[in-house]
Design an enzyme around this catalytic site. Structure first.
Site, PDB file in Angstrom:
ATOM      1  CB  SER A 150      -0.965  -0.070   1.189  1.00  0.00           C
ATOM      2  OG  SER A 150      -2.018   0.836   1.010  1.00  0.00           O
ATOM      3  CG  ASP A 226      -7.558  -3.441  -1.386  1.00  0.00           C
ATOM      4  OD1 ASP A 226      -8.151  -2.517  -0.800  1.00  0.00           O
ATOM      5  OD2 ASP A 226      -6.331  -3.576  -1.398  1.00  0.00           O
ATOM      6  CG  HIS A 259      -5.563  -2.723   1.719  1.00  0.00           C
ATOM      7  ND1 HIS A 259      -5.066  -2.488   0.450  1.00  0.00           N
ATOM      8  CD2 HIS A 259      -4.911  -1.845   2.535  1.00  0.00           C
ATOM      9  CE1 HIS A 259      -4.167  -1.506   0.499  1.00  0.00           C
ATOM     10  NE2 HIS A 259      -4.052  -1.109   1.753  1.00  0.00           N
TER      11      HIS A 259
END
Ligand SMILES: N[C@@H](CCC(=O)N[C@@H](CSC=O)C(=O)NCC(=O)O)C(=O)O
Length: 281
Positions: A150, A226, A259
């Site tokens: 991320s 996600d 995620h």
């Protein structure tokens, strides 16, 4: 450059350690973790740097990343820094939001007050920490690679694109590939670097590629479930930029994955094998 040992634990025949040191880059104490796999006396080992995402410290991947079995098999050192400076005098987000300030350094050297004094995570992860790790662990500096998740995926890809000869491989889980174009990135880059979008380009993977940066290739996994995929991650922008620039990209869209570290840990060993292939010899 002395470091203090916070903890060590034997794991998969190697040692998982957590260490603290006074950072000149950030002006604060910083904590990082290093896994050293089993190895012969005197051996120098390849190293994989892992940059974490928003809200993380070194501990998230260290405790939930499930990297040690593969690192032990493949003979890889694994280093996980913190994601920002911390301490009572370090400014954070005015509203205590999770996406700016503490836990959200975005791997840039801030130029804006009041962040410029401490938020120097680019210098920390590309300069100061590598020197400290080299001086204290048996790594082979000729064999380094980098990965992240991320915000840390953004960090890993930008660090690799700007240092292609130092990092032989780069991969990411759910990276923010175009921070200049998404809410997390626009907030962070404005706060740390100021409003001029020109100054953001060297911290934006897609912009770096558009501006001519080259790399040997990336492995990127994203989860199709996600929640951040469409608004913040936008892997299609990386795909388009890589296609146009002839940069090999293996982009895997994993059905059902979100995620979280359940996603990361599922594909961690694939990434480490991919890195190990490129760190041979
Ligand atoms: N708290 C936020 C979301 C925070 C979050 O999901 N952080 C991710 C990284 S996101 C991009 O950089 C993370 O790794 N969290 C730590 C963990 O251990 O899962 C919200 O609730 O929306």
């Amino acid at each position: 450059m002395t470091i203090q040992t916070v903890s060590t634990n034997r794991s998969h025949g190697g040692v998982q350690g957590v260490y603290r040191h006074a950072s000149q880059a950030t002006g604060t104490d910083m904590v990082f973790s290093v896994y050293v796999p089993p190895h012969a006396d005197g051996a120098r080992l390849p190293v994989v740097w892992y940059l974490s995402g928003l809200t993380c410290t070194h501990a998230n991947v260290t405790e939930k990343g499930e990297f040690r079995r593969a690192c032990a098999e493949l003979g890889l050192i694994f280093v996980a820094p913190d994601t920002s400076p911390r301490g009572p005098d370090v400014p954070g987000d005015a509203n205590n939001a999770y996406d700016f300030g503490l836990g959200a350094g975005f791997y840039v050297d801030a130029t804006e007050a009041p962040f410029a004094r401490n938020y120097r995570m680019w210098s920390y992860v590309t300069d100061e920490l590598p020197k400290i790790v080299s001086g204290n662990f048996p790594l082979d500096a000729r064999r380094q690679s980098i990965m992240g998740h991320s915000m840390g995926g953004h960090g890993a890809l930008t660090v690799a694109l700007r240092n292609p000869h130092r990092y032989r491989a780069a991969s990411a889980f759910a990276p923010i590939v175009a921070p200049s174009q998404v809410p997390w990135g626009i907030k962070a880059l404005t706060g740390y670097l100021g409003p001029s979008k020109e100054a953001w380009r060297s911290h934006d993977t897609v912009a770096l590629i558009e501006d001519g940066a080259k790399y040997s290739g990336f492995l990127v996994d994203v989860g199709e479930a996600d929640n951040f995929l469409k608004e913040q991650l936008k892997p299609e922008l990386l795909q388009a930029a890589c296609t146009k620039a002839n940069i090999p990209l293996t982009l895997r869209r994993q059905p059902g994955y979100d995620h979280s570290y359940y996603f990361i840990s599922t594909f961690m060993s694939d990434h480490l094998r991919w890195h190990a292939e490129r760190l041979k010899g």
